[in-house]
Design an enzyme around this catalytic site. Sequence first.
Site, short mmCIF file in Angstrom:
data_model
loop_
_atom_site.label_atom_id
_atom_site.label_comp_id
_atom_site.label_asym_id
_atom_site.label_seq_id
_atom_site.Cartn_x
_atom_site.Cartn_y
_atom_site.Cartn_z
N GLU A 16 9.95 11.86 -8.06
CA GLU A 16 10.27 12.90 -7.08
C GLU A 16 9.98 12.88 -5.59
O GLU A 16 10.74 12.98 -4.69
CB GLU A 16 11.26 14.24 -7.31
N GLU A 609 -13.71 -2.99 -9.93
CA GLU A 609 -13.26 -1.43 -10.70
C GLU A 609 -13.64 -0.73 -11.98
O GLU A 609 -13.64 0.34 -11.71
CB GLU A 609 -11.58 -2.11 -10.79
N HIS A 699 -3.98 -8.76 5.32
CA HIS A 699 -2.97 -7.28 5.59
C HIS A 699 -2.05 -6.81 6.42
O HIS A 699 -1.89 -5.65 6.39
CB HIS A 699 -3.97 -5.94 4.84
#
Length: 758
Positions: A16, A609, A699
């Site tokens: 939400e 990562e 990008h």
Amino acid sequence: MKTSVIGFPRIGKDRELKFASEKYFKGEITKNELLEVAKTLRKEHWNVQKENAIDHIASNDFSFYDNVLDTAVLFNVIPAKYKELGFEELDTYFAMARGYQKDDKNVKALAMKKWFNTNYHYIVPEIEDDTEVKLVGTKPFDEYKEALSLGVETKTVVIGPFTFLKLARFKGSKTINDFKDAFTAAYTDFLKAAKNAGVKVVEVDEPFLVKDLSAEDIALFKEIYTALLANKNGLKVFLQTYFGDVRDIYDTLTNLDFDAIGLDFIEGKETMNLIKKFGFPKDKTLLAGLVNGKNIWRNDYEKTLKKIGELKTVIGNDAEIVLSTSCSLLHVPYTLESETDLSDDYKKHFSFAIEKLSELKEIAALSDSKAASNEEAFKANRELFSGRVNSYNASVHKRTDAITDADYTRLPVFEERENIQKEKLNLPKFPTTTIGSFPQTADVRKNRNDFKKGLISEAEYEAFNKEKIKECIKLQEELGLDVLVHGEFERNDMVEYFGENLDGYLFTKKAWVQSYGTRCVKPPVIWGDISRKAPITVKWSSYAASLSQKPVKGMLTGPVTILNWSFPREDVSFKESTLQIALAIRDEVLDLEAAGIKIIQIDEAALREKLPLRKSDWYTEYLDWAIPAFRLVHSGVKADTQIHTHMCYSEFTDIIPAIDAMDADVITFEASRSDLLILDALKENNFKTEVGPGVYDIHSPRVPSVDEIVTALTKMREKIVDSKLWVNPDCGLKTRGDKEVRESLKNLVEAAHIIREK
Ligand code: GLN
Ligand code: ZN
């Protein structure tokens, strides 16, 4: 036994907050409507924790974008360019998070970085020489009062001064030393203001303590907190750490005047040993992080209770032990209740944020019980660990068990292969190529979605993709690129696509985790042993190859990236799962080669990562198996098959030997944004692999000029021998539009021609 939660996901069960924020950004709802959504979510999240009888519930863990940014704004760390916009508070905040371009205003967003070893990204605060650090906000106190008015007593959570200073970027000539006193004073004011607002407990989060700390770091921490804790005035101050153990500073921490110390027993390998070695102070509470805040599997109650027992023995009955999550629950999805498509055989093994609350409650009760092993909750939990349906695959184990050293070694050696490939592929100097994907335009996504929903047949779906591939090959030939790609029109995402085509994977409907701001990811779940059902990419690559005389690269995702962007298993090691994936992708590599594909790219966009937070663990805990796993994927190919890999960053200066040891023939990576420092490091390390340091940034929609690319290439040639230099963009083109891609690549090819003629 009491329970504590470090923080709760704030995005909402159905994301939400994401949707409301995005609507607000587009001007579709008012600020008040956005604030209302936020308030409703906070209420729901506090209530569900209260219903589960959590004793220490956090407030101020809510954020409209990021908690580090909240902290910056709270202490007036707002660069001048954002203040000059003249916006009110929330809009200044969003401008810092997302940038602002409209009318005559044009400011970029602050930088974003990975939050420790998670896939969450925080906003990097910028401290300027004239930044006046002081408490200016009231968010933590407002939220405390808001919770209280709902009948929930909370602890006020804030990122601590040490972690904040270590993560901030200093823009001028001043450094941490010039600002430490100002921060100490500002946090002292924070404690006072908290006390005035009626707060009883402040929790300072200091995850930076789990990193390698220098003597100066330790002295800095001690100095700040000695001063700060002298001003508690009856307030309780909890120190919370997570994502590892605090081995470099444990004895200092326990001697400071904290009321409680939170330690991570999940990722903190040394936590138990530290307590055994140095003891735990009688006058403090131990917040024992024993429920994993990052993974989605059920807690093993037997193991956890054993650890609690051990702790009780070491600490005795003098200090209170509180059962806690190992880190904020921000890093797990909201609730399993949304997973209506998963059968209970699977679901019962998982635990998302809501379910972790009941685990905390159950474990705490069991630890108070005289005969825990007789309790129903314990027995039911034991059941879960006796085995899982459809997770074991004997033939997979047979294969991984049979891997030998030779399987990790590609022969002939690089230098010999390089010559063979040059002769065979006969590419021009400074070969041009792209990273794989071409624009994922609306029609491409629609085709995939329609097929998934069953609205079109497989034949229709494939015909469309083939048409796209044909156009893509034609475009690349017109542009004059040397090594072509098929365009990846069949893929939604570089990991999910392979997950869907491998046995052993599970998919969820709503297991979203916040990645940054309003962006969430839904990683697939590694449920069991991984194997390849059937060839995955071969038909697309062969079709593309049949359309051109030029080489068309096969395009795969590497095993380390597939693992790192999935929810991993807990019952086998990361290494084991990665090797299983590596064997599956190896089969695909060999099938591509057999189908006549001469160049195969294996992307490892996420290799960096999971690099451990402590340097001393980099090799032993990670690279020592991750790099061989990559080699296992390609060691079986012939000398004249060229293997490429791609990484989305150039931050591997510190692991260059490991990258070279992947033994790929060519690596392409992002270098256009990072002033090419990496090139010096490559040269110093005698990097053998051929390289394509991206010549422009994909990008942004900007079209790079020929001159600009020529300049970039000229700089690169100073550091990289001509025979090893490739020319390519810095990442896949899927987020770009057709027009800018055509123009950018045209300039790229022209720049390569100019350099060749020189
Ligand atoms: N081959 C992928 C693409 O071009 C690589 C994506 C990535 O590096 N993130 O889209
Ligand atoms: Zn990339």
